[in-house]
Design an enzyme around this catalytic site. Structure first.
Site: not given
Length: 741
Positions: A108, A269
């Site tokens: 991020h 993920h």
């Protein structure tokens, strides 16, 4: 050099920050209002005053590159590995390992990068500051940075927050069994929030698309406050097909193709879980920017249950993608492709997906006695239903080694895209291979020219018959392609002769081609048959030609001055130049050359400030360069707008003298849009024509103050010397080698 970026307006930036703190109109008694509050059309020069050296507590002489070289990076990695598995009671680690949490933090931090203006990214560690530290998508990452504080404290100035966060992401991946592609340091920290336009939405999660569904440039994230896309689907609508379209556009605007995008999502993920133990609306408090001083910069306090561990709430989605979330496996792709998925909701009420034949097989992150079903986001299911993504996913599942390499390279690109060319990378873990997105340059296989050669080449250039203004325009076009947001472009490489730059309208391609042809002949004549090992690059000749022409113009003004010149540039090849990647660098406006394409949403003056910000210029530097380039007749298309002198080609301060002359009255042209006419107040005779960019140096109170300095009777020599200094700065913006000597 500090990264320089620009806001669409200061008020827009303040409005975003205020989303966490309350209404922008709510203010303490006596608090000052920005001039833009009263006069929104006032030209905002604050982007040219961002990240000044006075803000840096290490001082103007601090050299981060030197400090980093003293770092024992293996010791840092060891400390990170220890931190990964040392769970803290105040924020317990899922599965006893902070690795997935730190991967999200690094992702991020870097994932705000966008190609259209080069803003965002890991450099500067802006995730520490508003608004990014309070974005919904960054919920609870305040805790990740606090977990790293003991390491940052230990190594201090030798490692920046930007480098530490990316390195921690790498170490986290490696500790969980994944082989990364490498690591380059060199991200200097910022010391204040950036003024970056993140979207026009009045609140977080506002749609960044217009009424026609078009995502506004230069944005990449589809909704305000998200890094990429909404994991529940566009605007929370669980439509995997529409989500795939959002993913492709958002990741594409962040420099990722389909294969890189799928590798990143599937790789990321593979680890960790989502957190949605209960409703965020009922349980979670304000973001860090809105919290009280006693919170000490932490936000999202959770009043439900313990507020942490099993009760953690972040996105509102809940669950893991695999049964082993702290090791690298192929389970994400196997699970995604191997199950039929049905829509359901998390305990927090968020849309997510579960296997049609769901079984409780996923260990709980904190209670080993509990098991849970697998889950997927709508954006995960999108990778299965989209034909192009699905094809890649199946290939990766069948060829794990191919997937591992693709993820490693995509992760490296994600975390290094805004760091610039490889010349800026620091440390022993920098990959030896050159990657096309790094804008690689060849290594010079010859000796660099010396002072006598420089003098000889200047004479040859000036004797070539090339118009001096064309030499100046070509040098400026080459060097001013640089942008300090992601350190791309610039004169090094002479890419002005290569596609796509050789076709940019702002550069007057036909005129540039003639100049380059003559300079190539001079280059060939100088290099041919030499026995001393010296050669000159076309990149050096382009800059030298412009500098020689500036010196000639200064002599015409009565000043014998030498423009500093540092040889050492090389010539890139077309194979080293990604046409699509470089296309986003093409200016749609350049006030320094009085160029402005129709269709721009922002004014010519605003875009001048934007361009100056990308060139890392100050207000005085921008001012003197505009005045000087007008005097040197360097406009695109040989336009006479703003050439406020009867002696074009002479480096004089006449632009400022004549602009501020009260015997001239300025009015909009009745026949030419975007043009102003300056007429004699008494006779009405036409004296000059100008653009809004030219006139803003008389209309903006702050710019006029600087223009008055250069228009003064005692400023002739100062003007010349300041212009030469600013010119030289622009010519050397991409000479990272000079800054490391």
């Amino acid at each position: 050099m500090q990264r320089n970026r620009i806001a669409k307006s200061v008020l827009a930036a303040l409005a975003v920050i205020a989303m966490s703190a309350g209404s922008i109109s709510a203010r303490a008694d006596g608090a000052p209002r920005a001039n833009g509050f009263w006069w929104p059309e006032t030209l905002d020069l604050s982007p040219l005053r961002q990240h000044d050296v006075e803000s840096n507590p290490y001082g103007k002489d601090f050299d981060y590159a030197q400090a980093f070289q003293k770092l024992d990076i293996e010791a840092v990695k060891k400390d990170i590995r220890t931190t990964l598995t040392t769970s803290q009671d105040w924020w317990p680690a899922d599965y006893g390992n902070y690795g997935p949490f730190f991967i999200r933090m690094a992702w991020h931090g870097a994932g705000t990068y966008r190609t259209y203006d080069g803003r965002g990214g890991a450099g500067g560690a802006q995730q520490r500051f508003e608004p990014l530290n309070s974005w919904p998508d960054n919920a609870n990452l305040d805790k990740a940075r606090r977990l790293l504080w003991p390491i940052k404290k230990k190594y201090g100035q030798n490692i920046s927050w930007g480098d530490l966060m990316v390195l921690t992401g790498n170490v986290a991946l490696e500790s969980m069994g994944f082989q990364t592609f490498g690591f380059g340091g060199g991200r200097e920290d910022d010391w204040q929030s950036d003024l970056v336009y993140w979207g026009a939405g009045p609140k977080f999660m506002s749609n960044n698309r217009d009424k026609n569904g078009k995502l506004e440039k230069p944005l990449a994230a589809t909704q305000m406050g998200l890094i990429y896309v909404n994991p529940e689907g566009p605007n929370g609508n669980p439509d995997p097909v529409a989500a795939a379209q959002d993913i492709r556009e958002a990741f594409g605007r962040m420099a990722m193709n389909d294969e890189e995008t799928l590798a990143l999502i599937a790789g990321g993920h593979t680890f960790g879980k989502a957190h949605g133990a209960a409703s965020p609306d009922k349980c979670v408090g304000v973001a860090p920017a809105g919290a009280g001083v006693e919170a000490q910069g932490l936000g999202w306090a959770n009043k439900c249950g313990t507020g942490k561990g099993v009760d953690t709430i972040t996105s509102g989605l809940e669950g893991a993608w695999s049964v082993d979330p702290v090791h690298f496996t192929m389970q994400y792709l196997d699970n995604l492709l191997g199950h039929d998925w049905v829509l359901t909701k998390s305990p927090a009420g968020a849309h997510q997906w579960m296997p049609k034949d769901a079984q409780s097989i996923v260990p709980d992150a904190h209670d080993p006695s509990k098991l849970h079903p697998l889950m997927m986001f709508t954006t995960d299911i999108a990778l299965k239903v989209d034909p192009a993504y699905s094809k890649i996913a199946k290939r990766f599942e069948e060829h794990p080694d191919e997937f591992k390499l693709a993820f490693a390279k995509a992760w490296f690109k994600l975390t290094h895209r805004d760091l610039g060319p490889k010349a800026r990378y620091l440390g022993k873990d920098v990959p030896k291979v050159d990657l096309i997105w790094q804008d690689p340059l060849p290594v010079a296989g010859y000796q660099t020219i010396g002072a006598a050669d420089i003098a000889d080449l200047k004479s040859r250039i000036l004797a070539s018959g090339l118009p001096k203004s064309e030499l100046i325009k070509t040098a400026w076009a080459s060097a001013a392609s640089f942008r300090g947001t992601d350190y791309r472009g610039g004169a090094n490489g002479a890419r002005i002769r290569l596609a796509p730059e050789n076709g940019w309208a702002v550069n007057d391609p036909a005129s540039v081609a003639k100049v380059l042809k003559s300079l190539e002949a001079i280059q060939s004549g100088f290099n041919k048959g030499r026995t001393d090992g010296k050669q000159v690059s076309l990149a050096d000749l382009i800059v030298l030609g412009g500098s020689a022409a500036v010196e000639d113009a200064a002599r015409k003004a009565g000043y014998d001055i030498t423009v500093p010149f540092a040889p050492g540039r090389v010539d890139a090849t077309q194979a080293q130049t990604d046409v699509a990647s470089f296309a986003v660098l093409e200016p749609t406006a350049d006030g320094f050359r009085n160029y402005y394409q129709k269709g721009n949403e922002r004014s010519p003056a605003e875009l001048l400030v934007d361009r100056a910000s990308k060139l890392d210029l100050t207000v005085p530097e921008m001012t003197v360069l505009v005045g000087g380039l007008r005097a040197l007749d360097a406009n695109t298309g040989h336009s006479k707008l703003g050439v406020l002198t009867n002696h074009p080609g002479t480096l004089s301060n006449e632009f400022f003298v004549n602009l501020l002359d009260m015997s001239t009255e300025w009015k909009k042209s009745p026949s030419a849009d975007g043009t102003y006419e300056g007429r004699d107040r008494k006779t009405g005779a036409l004296r000059w024509t100008a653009s809004p960019v030219d006139l803003v140096f008389g209309s903006s109170s702050e710019l006029r103050a600087v223009a008055e300095v250069y228009a003064s009777d005692d400023a002739h020599e100062k003007f010349v010397r300041d212009f030469v200094a600013a010119w030289t700065k622009v010519m050397n913006l991409d000479r990272f080698d000079l800054k490391r000597i």
